[in-house]
Write a protein that holds these residues in place. Sequence first.
Motif, mmCIF file in Angstrom:
data_model
loop_
_atom_site.group_PDB
_atom_site.id
_atom_site.type_symbol
_atom_site.label_atom_id
_atom_site.label_comp_id
_atom_site.label_asym_id
_atom_site.label_seq_id
_atom_site.Cartn_x
_atom_site.Cartn_y
_atom_site.Cartn_z
ATOM 1 N N ALA A 2 0.854 -1.059 -0.089
ATOM 2 C CA ALA A 2 0.053 -0.049 -0.069
ATOM 3 C C ALA A 2 0.922 1.230 0.047
ATOM 4 O O ALA A 2 1.928 1.302 0.667
ATOM 5 C CB ALA A 2 -0.900 0.008 1.244
ATOM 6 N N ASN A 3 0.303 2.209 -0.809
ATOM 7 C CA ASN A 3 0.974 3.569 -0.743
ATOM 8 C C ASN A 3 1.004 4.389 0.489
ATOM 9 O O ASN A 3 0.091 3.821 1.233
ATOM 10 C CB ASN A 3 0.927 4.419 -1.962
ATOM 11 C CG ASN A 3 -0.621 4.702 -2.157
ATOM 12 O OD1 ASN A 3 -1.274 4.887 -1.094
ATOM 13 N ND2 ASN A 3 -0.958 4.972 -3.264
ATOM 14 N N SER A 4 1.614 5.316 0.909
ATOM 15 C CA SER A 4 1.594 6.107 1.992
ATOM 16 C C SER A 4 0.342 6.826 2.130
ATOM 17 O O SER A 4 -0.189 6.527 3.340
ATOM 18 C CB SER A 4 2.658 7.124 1.727
ATOM 19 O OG SER A 4 2.731 7.896 2.947
ATOM 20 N N ARG A 5 -0.375 7.182 1.154
ATOM 21 C CA ARG A 5 -1.660 7.904 1.223
ATOM 22 C C ARG A 5 -2.768 6.744 1.662
ATOM 23 O O ARG A 5 -3.551 6.903 2.665
ATOM 24 C CB ARG A 5 -2.180 8.570 0.270
ATOM 25 C CG ARG A 5 -3.567 9.234 0.302
ATOM 26 C CD ARG A 5 -3.721 10.105 -0.993
ATOM 27 N NE ARG A 5 -5.032 10.906 -0.446
ATOM 28 C CZ ARG A 5 -6.051 10.924 -1.063
ATOM 29 N NH1 ARG A 5 -6.168 10.072 -2.358
ATOM 30 N NH2 ARG A 5 -7.158 11.514 -1.014
ATOM 31 N N THR A 6 -2.908 5.683 1.179
ATOM 32 C CA THR A 6 -3.681 4.615 1.532
ATOM 33 C C THR A 6 -3.491 4.222 3.004
ATOM 34 O O THR A 6 -4.587 3.833 3.789
ATOM 35 C CB THR A 6 -3.504 3.431 0.659
ATOM 36 O OG1 THR A 6 -3.541 3.726 -0.593
ATOM 37 C CG2 THR A 6 -4.500 2.255 0.645
ATOM 38 N N ARG A 7 -2.088 4.047 3.215
ATOM 39 C CA ARG A 7 -2.042 3.774 4.803
ATOM 40 C C ARG A 7 -2.466 4.691 5.673
ATOM 41 O O ARG A 7 -3.051 4.341 6.807
ATOM 42 C CB ARG A 7 -0.586 3.631 4.853
ATOM 43 C CG ARG A 7 0.134 2.086 5.245
ATOM 44 C CD ARG A 7 1.506 2.048 5.716
ATOM 45 N NE ARG A 7 2.352 3.133 5.074
ATOM 46 C CZ ARG A 7 3.088 2.669 3.909
ATOM 47 N NH1 ARG A 7 3.368 1.708 3.611
ATOM 48 N NH2 ARG A 7 3.716 3.721 3.529
ATOM 49 N N LYS A 8 -2.140 6.040 5.311
ATOM 50 C CA LYS A 8 -2.776 7.118 6.366
ATOM 51 C C LYS A 8 -4.183 7.091 6.424
ATOM 52 O O LYS A 8 -4.816 7.185 7.517
ATOM 53 C CB LYS A 8 -2.193 8.486 5.628
ATOM 54 C CG LYS A 8 -0.738 8.421 6.044
ATOM 55 C CD LYS A 8 -0.285 9.853 5.371
ATOM 56 C CE LYS A 8 1.202 10.135 5.677
ATOM 57 N NZ LYS A 8 1.632 11.334 5.047
ATOM 58 N N VAL A 9 -4.842 7.007 5.338
ATOM 59 C CA VAL A 9 -6.373 6.773 5.491
ATOM 60 C C VAL A 9 -7.015 5.550 5.973
ATOM 61 O O VAL A 9 -7.779 5.958 6.848
ATOM 62 C CB VAL A 9 -6.798 6.923 3.737
ATOM 63 C CG1 VAL A 9 -8.368 6.552 3.736
ATOM 64 C CG2 VAL A 9 -6.756 8.213 3.314
ATOM 65 N N SER A 10 -6.133 4.551 5.964
ATOM 66 C CA SER A 10 -6.716 3.369 6.689
ATOM 67 C C SER A 10 -6.490 3.522 8.136
ATOM 68 O O SER A 10 -7.287 3.325 8.954
ATOM 69 C CB SER A 10 -5.665 2.280 6.186
ATOM 70 O OG SER A 10 -5.839 1.773 5.019
ATOM 71 N N GLU A 11 -5.448 4.125 8.550
ATOM 72 C CA GLU A 11 -5.195 4.273 9.934
ATOM 73 C C GLU A 11 -6.174 5.282 10.504
ATOM 74 O O GLU A 11 -6.594 5.256 11.616
ATOM 75 C CB GLU A 11 -3.821 4.760 10.091
ATOM 76 C CG GLU A 11 -2.820 3.944 10.263
ATOM 77 C CD GLU A 11 -3.038 2.671 11.194
ATOM 78 O OE1 GLU A 11 -3.241 3.152 12.312
ATOM 79 O OE2 GLU A 11 -2.800 1.628 10.787
ATOM 80 N N GLU A 12 -6.663 6.407 9.822
ATOM 81 C CA GLU A 12 -7.477 7.400 10.151
ATOM 82 C C GLU A 12 -9.021 6.783 10.425
ATOM 83 O O GLU A 12 -9.735 6.954 11.074
ATOM 84 C CB GLU A 12 -7.672 8.520 9.289
ATOM 85 C CG GLU A 12 -6.590 9.732 9.476
ATOM 86 C CD GLU A 12 -6.289 10.158 10.987
ATOM 87 O OE1 GLU A 12 -7.357 10.703 11.438
ATOM 88 O OE2 GLU A 12 -5.177 10.006 11.397
ATOM 89 N N ILE A 13 -9.369 5.993 9.475
ATOM 90 C CA ILE A 13 -10.495 5.231 9.469
ATOM 91 C C ILE A 13 -10.757 4.517 10.810
ATOM 92 O O ILE A 13 -11.724 4.261 11.220
ATOM 93 C CB ILE A 13 -10.950 4.467 8.009
ATOM 94 C CG1 ILE A 13 -11.035 5.504 7.041
ATOM 95 C CG2 ILE A 13 -11.853 3.523 8.176
ATOM 96 C CD1 ILE A 13 -11.235 4.826 5.592
ATOM 97 N N LYS A 14 -9.513 3.694 10.826
ATOM 98 C CA LYS A 14 -9.636 2.662 11.972
ATOM 99 C C LYS A 14 -9.637 3.558 13.449
ATOM 100 O O LYS A 14 -10.354 3.109 14.446
ATOM 101 C CB LYS A 14 -7.993 2.051 12.048
ATOM 102 C CG LYS A 14 -7.922 1.114 13.139
ATOM 103 C CD LYS A 14 -6.414 0.592 13.137
ATOM 104 C CE LYS A 14 -6.117 -0.713 14.153
ATOM 105 N NZ LYS A 14 -4.809 -1.207 14.048
ATOM 106 N N LYS A 15 -8.826 4.767 13.392
ATOM 107 C CA LYS A 15 -9.246 5.530 14.549
ATOM 108 C C LYS A 15 -10.611 6.070 14.694
ATOM 109 O O LYS A 15 -11.311 6.106 15.902
ATOM 110 C CB LYS A 15 -8.068 6.656 14.342
ATOM 111 C CG LYS A 15 -7.894 7.285 15.661
ATOM 112 C CD LYS A 15 -7.113 8.720 15.649
ATOM 113 C CE LYS A 15 -5.945 8.462 14.591
ATOM 114 N NZ LYS A 15 -5.024 9.382 14.596
ATOM 115 N N VAL A 16 -11.378 6.372 13.859
ATOM 116 C CA VAL A 16 -12.594 7.068 13.505
ATOM 117 C C VAL A 16 -13.522 5.922 14.071
ATOM 118 O O VAL A 16 -14.762 6.097 15.154
ATOM 119 C CB VAL A 16 -13.149 7.546 12.367
ATOM 120 C CG1 VAL A 16 -14.713 7.890 12.196
ATOM 121 C CG2 VAL A 16 -12.291 8.787 12.038
ATOM 122 N N VAL A 17 -13.538 4.806 13.624
ATOM 123 C CA VAL A 17 -14.392 3.705 13.786
ATOM 124 C C VAL A 17 -13.993 3.243 15.047
ATOM 125 O O VAL A 17 -15.007 2.657 15.817
ATOM 126 C CB VAL A 17 -14.386 2.455 12.859
ATOM 127 C CG1 VAL A 17 -15.320 1.243 12.999
ATOM 128 C CG2 VAL A 17 -14.718 3.157 11.277
#
Length: 127
Positions: A2-17
């Motif tokens: 996964a590229n850097s942006r995908t990783r960052k978005v994944s982590e943010e979604i994980k935090k929100v949920v």
Amino acid sequence: MANSRTRKVSEEIKKVVGELILAGIKDPRISKLSSVNHVEVTNDFRYVTLYISSFDPKHDVSLTIEGLNSAKGFIRKEIGKKIKLHYTPEPIFKPDHSVEHGMHINEILGTLDIKHDDDEDDEEDEA
């Protein structure tokens, strides 16, 4: 990979949920001891797969998945509010059994360690 942006978005979604599970969703089917272990976002950010596990031994993770699926619209709306993306991804919830699997392996290794310690004691007695 996964590229850097995908990783960052994944982590943010994980935090929100994760925050929504703890405080935002009032469904009794969702255990407060549930957590998001892993998140996979598609490259076009249209779908996000969230792997959920429950640390409550009395609670079935399938009930938590059911509750999260019924709150899917609310969760998607909250993801859209907190993370600015062109498309708000559609959440897909799946059970994650890696914690139980890890505990099972740990139990097996624990029994092996006991047998190994006994073998060492026997060798010391013989010497």
